[in-house]
Design a protein around this motif. Structure first.
Motif, mmCIF file in Angstrom:
data_model
loop_
_atom_site.group_PDB
_atom_site.id
_atom_site.type_symbol
_atom_site.label_atom_id
_atom_site.label_comp_id
_atom_site.label_asym_id
_atom_site.label_seq_id
_atom_site.Cartn_x
_atom_site.Cartn_y
_atom_site.Cartn_z
ATOM 1 N N PRO A 1 18.400 -28.122 -64.514
ATOM 2 C CA PRO A 1 17.009 -27.664 -64.641
ATOM 3 C C PRO A 1 16.868 -26.149 -64.655
ATOM 4 N N GLY A 2 17.924 -25.446 -64.264
ATOM 5 C CA GLY A 2 17.873 -23.988 -64.281
ATOM 6 C C GLY A 2 17.378 -23.388 -62.978
ATOM 7 N N THR A 3 17.732 -22.139 -62.774
ATOM 8 C CA THR A 3 17.193 -21.328 -61.677
ATOM 9 C C THR A 3 16.431 -20.171 -62.307
ATOM 10 N N ARG A 4 15.152 -20.081 -61.962
ATOM 11 C CA ARG A 4 14.346 -18.968 -62.478
ATOM 12 C C ARG A 4 14.452 -17.808 -61.510
ATOM 13 N N LEU A 5 15.081 -16.736 -61.963
ATOM 14 C CA LEU A 5 15.269 -15.541 -61.134
ATOM 15 C C LEU A 5 14.263 -14.477 -61.538
ATOM 16 N N THR A 6 13.518 -14.006 -60.557
ATOM 17 C CA THR A 6 12.584 -12.901 -60.770
ATOM 18 C C THR A 6 13.000 -11.749 -59.879
#
Lengths: 111, 116
Positions: B109-114
């Motif tokens: 599903p992915g990791t959203r990095l901000t």
């Protein structure tokens, strides 16, 4: 580096209309894959094409690999709202090498 | 579950912090890939493992990026001294094997990095 291009970037269609996205590489590909990514989701494998001139069908989806193995297309007949998403092609320029993804074609289907 | 899992799903980091992103591939899958996906773009290859061996790391953008898969299953992507340009979704994918006619990749599903 090696690139894979896709057109169009966006496509808006009325439900029931057909849709086609095109994928192009400047160099010969060993094989090509197609993925679908729904909004907010992750890429999901659709198909892989290996042979020159290969055509594969999955229900309303038709995939084609060009004779020169430099281009490919995905055609959807009679689009449905469930077809909404971004369609990516991913080309492999040599066996065992990593896949290079195109920028994708975002499909919107108006009911 | 039988799919690829990633954690955390979301990560907010201050510029300069180190982060570690985890990927659990499908059990038995030999090949594991990391991709970076910027908003509105296609996934860009970062690195590839076959079992525990990192066979290709040509896509890692700088020496701040490091990936490992010490036991040939779980993989970690580490980013040191994060920068704002590192903000993206980091996707992990696994494949049963890496061969001529069987290269289906299963994505997590992915990791959203901000990075702020």
């Amino acid at each position: 580096g090696q690139q894979v291009m896709q057109i169009p970037q966006y496509q808006h269609v009325q439900e029931g209309e057909d849709f086609t996205t095109y994928c192009n590489s400047s160099t010969t590909l060993s094989n090509i894959q197609w993925y679908k990514q729904r909004p907010g989701g992750h890429p999901v494998f659709l198909i892989q094409l290996v042979k020159s001139g290969e055509v594969k069908k999955q229900k309303r989806l038709t995939f084609q690999f060009g004779e020169a193995k430099k281009n490919s297309s995905l055609h959807i007949t009679a689009t449905q709202t469930t077809d909404v998403g971004t369609y990516f092609c991913a080309g492999q320029h040599g066996y065992g090498q990593n896949f290079v993804f195109g920028p994708g074609t975002r499909l919107s289907v108006l009911p | 579950g039988a799919g690829v899992s990633q954690s955390p799903r979301y990560k907010v980091a201050k510029r300069g912090q180190d982060v570690a992103l985890r990927c659990d591939p499908i059990s038995g899958h030999v090949s594991l890939f990391w991709y970076q996906q910027a908003l509105g773009q296609g996934p860009e290859f970062l690195t590839y493992f076959q079992n525990e061996a990192q066979l290709d790391k040509s896509g890692l953008p700088s020496d701040r990026f490091f990936a490992e898969r010490p036991e040939g299953s779980v993989s970690t992507l580490k980013i040191q001294r994060t920068q704002q340009e590192d903000s993206a979704v980091y996707l992990c994918a696994s494949s049963l094997r890496w061969g001529v006619n069987y290269n289906e990749q299963f994505f997590g599903p992915g990791t959203r990095l901000t990075v702020l």
